[in-house]
Design a protein around this motif. Structure first.
Motif, PDB file in Angstrom:
ATOM      1  N   UNK A   8       0.864  -1.178   0.000  1.00 35.05           N
ATOM      2  CA  UNK A   8       0.000   0.000   0.000  1.00 35.05           C
ATOM      3  C   UNK A   8       0.907   1.237   0.000  1.00 35.05           C
ATOM      4  N   UNK A   9       0.435   2.354  -0.552  1.00 30.70           N
ATOM      5  CA  UNK A   9       1.273   3.565  -0.590  1.00 30.70           C
ATOM      6  C   UNK A   9       1.786   4.002   0.785  1.00 30.70           C
ATOM      7  N   UNK A  10       0.953   3.940   1.806  1.00 31.18           N
ATOM      8  CA  UNK A  10       1.374   4.341   3.148  1.00 31.18           C
ATOM      9  C   UNK A  10       2.436   3.389   3.691  1.00 31.18           C
ATOM     10  N   UNK A  11       2.287   2.100   3.419  1.00 30.37           N
ATOM     11  CA  UNK A  11       3.272   1.119   3.857  1.00 30.37           C
ATOM     12  C   UNK A  11       4.606   1.368   3.175  1.00 30.37           C
ATOM     13  N   UNK A  12       4.563   1.668   1.904  1.00 32.24           N
ATOM     14  CA  UNK A  12       5.801   1.964   1.173  1.00 32.24           C
ATOM     15  C   UNK A  12       6.481   3.210   1.730  1.00 32.24           C
ATOM     16  N   UNK A  13       5.685   4.224   2.032  1.00 31.97           N
ATOM     17  CA  UNK A  13       6.246   5.463   2.581  1.00 31.97           C
ATOM     18  C   UNK A  13       6.944   5.199   3.910  1.00 31.97           C
ATOM     19  N   UNK A  14       6.283   4.432   4.781  1.00 34.85           N
ATOM     20  CA  UNK A  14       6.875   4.095   6.072  1.00 34.85           C
ATOM     21  C   UNK A  14       8.146   3.265   5.912  1.00 34.85           C
ATOM     22  N   UNK A  15       8.117   2.351   4.982  1.00 35.37           N
ATOM     23  CA  UNK A  15       9.274   1.495   4.727  1.00 35.37           C
ATOM     24  C   UNK A  15      10.454   2.317   4.220  1.00 35.37           C
ATOM     25  N   UNK A  16      10.202   3.213   3.302  1.00 38.61           N
ATOM     26  CA  UNK A  16      11.273   4.065   2.759  1.00 38.61           C
ATOM     27  C   UNK A  16      11.824   5.004   3.840  1.00 38.61           C
ATOM     28  N   UNK A  17      10.955   5.498   4.711  1.00 40.62           N
ATOM     29  CA  UNK A  17      11.408   6.355   5.809  1.00 40.62           C
ATOM     30  C   UNK A  17      12.296   5.568   6.770  1.00 40.62           C
ATOM     31  N   UNK A  18      11.912   4.325   7.082  1.00 40.85           N
ATOM     32  CA  UNK A  18      12.724   3.473   7.955  1.00 40.85           C
ATOM     33  C   UNK A  18      14.067   3.160   7.303  1.00 40.85           C
ATOM     34  N   UNK A  19      14.066   2.934   5.992  1.00 41.06           N
ATOM     35  CA  UNK A  19      15.319   2.694   5.263  1.00 41.06           C
ATOM     36  C   UNK A  19      16.246   3.892   5.408  1.00 41.06           C
ATOM     37  N   UNK A  20      15.692   5.076   5.234  1.00 39.11           N
ATOM     38  CA  UNK A  20      16.493   6.294   5.292  1.00 39.11           C
ATOM     39  C   UNK A  20      17.057   6.508   6.699  1.00 39.11           C
ATOM     40  N   UNK A  25      19.171  -1.397   3.551  1.00 36.33           N
ATOM     41  CA  UNK A  25      18.592  -1.688   2.233  1.00 36.33           C
ATOM     42  C   UNK A  25      17.098  -1.971   2.370  1.00 36.33           C
ATOM     43  N   UNK A  26      16.424  -1.971   1.230  1.00 36.21           N
ATOM     44  CA  UNK A  26      14.998  -2.292   1.190  1.00 36.21           C
ATOM     45  C   UNK A  26      14.755  -3.679   1.776  1.00 36.21           C
ATOM     46  N   UNK A  27      15.569  -4.642   1.348  1.00 37.20           N
ATOM     47  CA  UNK A  27      15.413  -6.027   1.792  1.00 37.20           C
ATOM     48  C   UNK A  27      15.575  -6.149   3.304  1.00 37.20           C
ATOM     49  N   UNK A  28      16.627  -5.534   3.880  1.00 34.00           N
ATOM     50  CA  UNK A  28      16.862  -5.616   5.318  1.00 34.00           C
ATOM     51  C   UNK A  28      15.705  -4.993   6.103  1.00 34.00           C
ATOM     52  N   UNK A  29      15.288  -3.826   5.665  1.00 33.52           N
ATOM     53  CA  UNK A  29      14.227  -3.104   6.366  1.00 33.52           C
ATOM     54  C   UNK A  29      12.909  -3.862   6.293  1.00 33.52           C
ATOM     55  N   UNK A  30      12.576  -4.367   5.123  1.00 34.13           N
ATOM     56  CA  UNK A  30      11.331  -5.114   4.956  1.00 34.13           C
ATOM     57  C   UNK A  30      11.341  -6.387   5.805  1.00 34.13           C
ATOM     58  N   UNK A  31      12.454  -7.117   5.794  1.00 37.91           N
ATOM     59  CA  UNK A  31      12.541  -8.345   6.590  1.00 37.91           C
ATOM     60  C   UNK A  31      12.397  -8.061   8.080  1.00 37.91           C
ATOM     61  N   UNK A  32      13.038  -7.015   8.565  1.00 37.64           N
ATOM     62  CA  UNK A  32      12.916  -6.670   9.982  1.00 37.64           C
ATOM     63  C   UNK A  32      11.484  -6.282  10.342  1.00 37.64           C
ATOM     64  N   UNK A  33      10.857  -5.490   9.475  1.00 34.97           N
ATOM     65  CA  UNK A  33       9.488  -5.050   9.743  1.00 34.97           C
ATOM     66  C   UNK A  33       8.520  -6.233   9.768  1.00 34.97           C
ATOM     67  N   UNK A  34       8.659  -7.130   8.820  1.00 39.87           N
ATOM     68  CA  UNK A  34       7.765  -8.295   8.766  1.00 39.87           C
ATOM     69  C   UNK A  34       8.010  -9.199   9.972  1.00 39.87           C
ATOM     70  N   UNK A  35       9.275  -9.411  10.315  1.00 38.67           N
ATOM     71  CA  UNK A  35       9.608 -10.271  11.461  1.00 38.67           C
ATOM     72  C   UNK A  35       9.037  -9.701  12.750  1.00 38.67           C
ATOM     73  N   UNK A  36       9.234  -8.400  12.974  1.00 37.69           N
ATOM     74  CA  UNK A  36       8.695  -7.784  14.189  1.00 37.69           C
ATOM     75  C   UNK A  36       7.173  -7.826  14.215  1.00 37.69           C
TER      76      UNK A  36
END
Length: 94
Positions: A8-20, A25-36
């Motif tokens: 979703x657009x909001x999820x992508x925005x949050x993910x990109x903010x966490x990456x920054x 990387x996108x992969x590391x951030x996404x994996x951590x978010x999903x795991x948590x």
């Protein structure tokens, strides 16, 4: 495992903010978010909510069997007297 995920657009925005913020990387951030997120879901469903139990102590309203309030009263009186002494000294010196 490789897969395609539609965010979703909001999820992508949050993910990109966490990456920054984390410099990851996108992969590391996404994996951590999903795991948590999944860990929180699994943990919260297994636990039953804590319900404290209370027991009557047989105390009457307004009575302080340990006299805790008398200590507070004594400290207040001492503080008031000390303040009064300081103010008296200042007024007599001026």
């Amino acid at each position: 495992m490789r897969t395609t995920v539609t965010l979703e657009p909001e999820t992508e925005r949050l993910l990109r903010e966490a990456m920054r913020q984390r410099g990851q990387s996108f992969k590391e951030t996404l994996n951590q978010a999903v795991t948590r997120g999944l860990a929180d879901l699994l943990c919260s469903s297994d636990k039953t909510p804590f319900v404290p139990q209370s027991y009557p102590m047989g105390l009457r309203t307004g009575l302080d069997p340990a006299h805790f309030n008398s200590l507070n009263d004594d400290l207040e009186v001492d503080a008031f007297l000390e303040l009064s002494r300081r103010l008296d000294k200042q007024s007599s010196a001026g």
